[in-house]
Every structure is written in structure tokens, then in C-alpha cells.
Design an enzyme around this catalytic site. Structure first.
Site, short mmCIF file in Angstrom:
data_model
loop_
_atom_site.label_atom_id
_atom_site.label_comp_id
_atom_site.label_asym_id
_atom_site.label_seq_id
_atom_site.Cartn_x
_atom_site.Cartn_y
_atom_site.Cartn_z
N CYS A 124 8.50 -22.99 6.68
CA CYS A 124 7.55 -23.08 8.17
C CYS A 124 6.88 -24.08 8.05
CB CYS A 124 6.89 -21.79 7.88
SG CYS A 124 7.78 -20.15 7.92
N HIS A 270 1.57 -22.35 13.53
CA HIS A 270 2.79 -21.84 13.14
C HIS A 270 2.76 -20.49 13.62
CE1 HIS A 270 6.28 -20.19 11.27
NE2 HIS A 270 5.77 -19.61 10.47
N ASN A 300 9.33 -15.73 15.37
CA ASN A 300 9.03 -16.71 13.96
C ASN A 300 10.23 -17.53 14.06
OD1 ASN A 300 8.63 -18.02 11.46
ND2 ASN A 300 7.62 -16.37 10.69
#
Ligand code: UT7
Length: 343
Positions: A124, A270, A300
Site C-alpha cells: 500500500c 491511503h 482499499n
């Protein structure tokens, strides 16, 4: 053992964002659809994650297709041609194939010239890592214009019978073209990347991992049936470390510049879980009205989430030239990082 940050203090920007682009597959998978797959509920998913729906890539589409589309849009916005690019960095943990790099396919699909093109694996945090690498290449004169892409097709590595992970992740791509800052200014501020902070704590590799499919555990028929090639996550562990580390790396990036939260126009975090975003932002003493959020619509998307947010912000005119923006991300590794830039 925690690694030292790899970046240096920067006050004079070397590189700035010349264009942004993103791509989301058309297919929407709602929470109601997931209720049919696993023991979950729309109410639980919204309350615990903030997610209402996510995008899923159709069969036949590969990671480099999404990355190429996002890159084309970023180039168009920057009014540049693929041949103007002299480096391509792709942050992804869902490459087209284990070898060669997805970036090589993107180069070919874009019609870019011969140039370095490589993938980086920081999960990520991949986009923030890519941005820092590109910024440094431009700063030292080794590249003039760099495509930085975050792209993930997580639907292919999610265990669709594991309710603790399958409700979270989605597919998508985001890209920026980074080029020389050249002293460009907006609203009296020099435009460009001001500070980057990158970290990895390899002591927590087991918190978020695809255990099978590499040299440690080549996939066997038995491993396949046990979903060893899919994402395994200790959600609570990652959650706690995310709140703590996103705060500390962001604070460090601001401290480098002698800035505080009050100097920021936007935070572009994020999109792991809305509760993580809220808690990390509150720890920085910032208010929610400065935070860009799209997790409700896209879930996500790992390394893609920040460049997708940036692109949506630019195209909706919420993000404006001269805005001070904080980026921060954490994921498997555990790897994390923050960046401060002036758009
Ligand atoms: O982006 C990369 C990094 N990843 C992250 O940052 C993700 C970080 N972690 C998270 O976002 C959260 O930990 C999750 C969303 C994964 C889980 O939320 P949570 O509030 O931490 O739930 P939990 O793991 O503490 O589980 C609470 C309960 C458990 O049931 P019991 O043991 O209390 O009976 C789980 O089995 O919720 C259950 N549960 C679910 N229930 C309904 C877990 N997933 C689900 C689900 N639907 N999808």
C-alpha cells in the site's frame, strides 16, 4: 529492527506533478453482493471500514491494462507524449506475471521509448515509495519526466470466502507524471515535492502476507485449496500500527519542513479503512474537512489509492495549484511513508 528513513530534508523542490490520471473498472461490487458470498452485512462493513462498494476488473483485463489507461490520462493532462517519459515506476503487488515487470508491459502498451521501467513492491505504500524514487532521480539529474503508477488488481489475490479481507479490497490504478519543478510557483508557493519519509519494519512481515507462490512456499495443489496464494491479514495488528506509524511519519515529514498541520490544505491518505484515516488525522490535530476520501466508492486499492484520490481531487477542482498536500500510506512489510508536496 526499524530502518532509518531514507530521505533527506528538502526545502527547494526539484520535481512537481505535471499531470494526474486514474482508471477504475466499470464493474461495481456492492456490500449487498458480498452478503451473498460470506457471513457479513452491509451495516458491519460500513461501520467498521467505511466501504459501500468497490470496483472489480473483468476477466481478461490485466494489471498493466489498468496502469496504462491511468498513465495515458496523466500524460494527456500534462500535455505530454509517451515518448517524453524517461522512466516508469510501477508500485504493485499484483503484477501481470511474476516476471518480467508490469512496468515493461506498460512501456510497451503506451508506446514509450526505451527507458528504465521497473516495479517496486511496497504494497500500500508503493505510490509514496515510487514518488520518492522519482523525485530523487529528477533531483540528481538522472531523469527528467517520470511516470509513477500505483496499480492493483486485488480481486485476483483475495480469498473470496474470507470475510476479514474480501470486504476491504478493490481494483484500480492511478498515475502521476513527475517532471522538473523549474521554480514553478502558484499562490506565492514553489510547486513540487518538499519532503518524503520512507520506512520498513521487517519484524511484522507476518501481519499481512500472501504466504504461498514464492520461493518460501511454492504453490502446490494442496496449498491452492488452502488459499495459500491469497491475502492473509491480522487486521487488528495492522490497524493499530497503521494509526501510530501514519501519524509519526507524517509528523516527521512536516517537521523536516518546519511545517505544522495548519500549513496543509489537504491530506490525501491511503484509503485502508476510514477509521484508520480518522484516527491518524485526529492524532495530527487536523480536521476531517481537509481529508480526501473515496474509500466508500472504491474500497482499499492499496498502492493505487493515493494517485486515484489525487486525480479525482484535481479533476473535481478540489485540489488546486499551490495547495500543500500531505500523502501517507502503510501496508504489508510493514512498509509505510509520508510525503509533503505543493501541487
Ligand atoms: O491497506 C493495507 C493495510 N491494511 C489495513 O490497514 C487494514 C487494517 N485492519 C482493518 O481495517 C480492520 O482490522 C478490519 C476491517 C480488517 C477488521 O475490523 P475490526 O474492527 O478490526 O474487526 P476485528 O478483526 O476486531 O473483528 C471483530 C469481529 C470478529 O468477530 P468476533 O470474534 O468478535 O465474533 C470478526 O470475526 O468482527 C468479525 N468480522 C466480521 N463480521 C462481519 C470480521 N470481518 C467481518 C465481516 N463481517 N466482514
Amino acid at each position: 529492527m526499524m530502518s532509518a528513513p531514507s530521505s533527506t530534508v528538502r526545502r527547494e523542490p526539484a520535481a512537481r506533478i505535471l499531470g494526474t490520471g486514474s482508471y477504475l473498472p466499470d464493474l461495481v461490487r456492492t456490500n449487498a453482493e458480498l452478503e451473498k458470498l460470506v457471513d457479513t452485512s452491509d451495516a458491519w462493513i460500513i461501520e467498521r471500514t467505511g466501504i459501500r462498494e468497490r470496483r472489480i476488473a473483468p476477466p481478461g483485463m490485466v494489471t498493466s491494462d489498468m496502469a496504462t489507461e491511468a498513465a495515458k490520462r496523466a500524460l494527456e493532462q500534462a500535455e505530454l507524449q509517451p515518448t517524453d517519459i524517461d522512466m516508469i515506476v510501477v508500485g504493485t503487488i499484483t503484477p501481470d506475471v511474476p516476471m518480467p515487470a508490469t512496468a515493461a508491459y506498460v512501456q510497451q502498451k503506451l508506446g514509450a521509448k526505451l527507458c528504465p521501467a521497473f516495479d517496486l513492491s511496497a504494497a500500500c505504500a508503493g505510490f509514496v515509495y515510487g514518488l520518492a524514487i522519482a523525485d530523487n532521480f529528477i533531483r540528481c539529474g538522472a531523469a527528467k519526466r517520470v511516470l509513477v503508477i500505483g496499480v492493483e488488481m486485488l480481486s485476483r489475490v483475495v480469498n473470496w470466502s474470507d470475510r476479514t479481507t474480501c470486504v476491504i479490497f478493490g481494483d484500480g490504478a492511478g498515475a502521476v507524471v513527475l517532471g522538473a519543478a523549474d521554480g514553478a510557483e502558484a499562490r506565492g508557493r514553489k510547486r513540487g515535492v518538499l519532503s518524503t519519509k520512507l520506512y520498513t519494519d521487517g519484524g511484522s512481515t507476518g501481519s499481512l502476507v500472501i504466504p504461498g507462490g514464492g520461493t518460501a512456499e511454492p504453490l502446490t495443489p494442496e496449498g491452492l485449496t488452502q488459499a495459500r496464494g491469497k491475502i492473509h491479514m491480522k487486521g487488528q495488528d495492522v490497524f493499530k500500527v497503521a494509526v501510530k506509524n501514519l501519524h509519526s511519519s507524517s509528523q516527521a515529514a512536516l517537521d523536516d519542513l518546519g511545517m505544522t498541520g495548519a500549513d496543509l490544505d489537504w491530506i490525501c491518505p491511503h484509503q485502508a479503512n476510514l477509521r484508520i484515516v480518522d484516527l491518524a488525522v485526529a492524532k495530527l490535530g487536523l480536521t476531517k474537512d481537509k481529508v480526501l476520501v473515496n474509500i466508500d466508492r472504491v474500497g482499499n486499492t492499496s498502492s493505487a489509492s493515493i494517485p486515484i484520490l489525487l486525480d479525482e481531487g484535481v479533476r473535481s477542482n478540489r485540489l488546486k495549484p499551490g495547495d500543500n498536500i500531505l500523502l501517507c500510506a502503510l501496508g504489508a512489510g510493514i512498509s509505510w511513508g509520508s510525503a509533503v508536496l505543493t501541487l
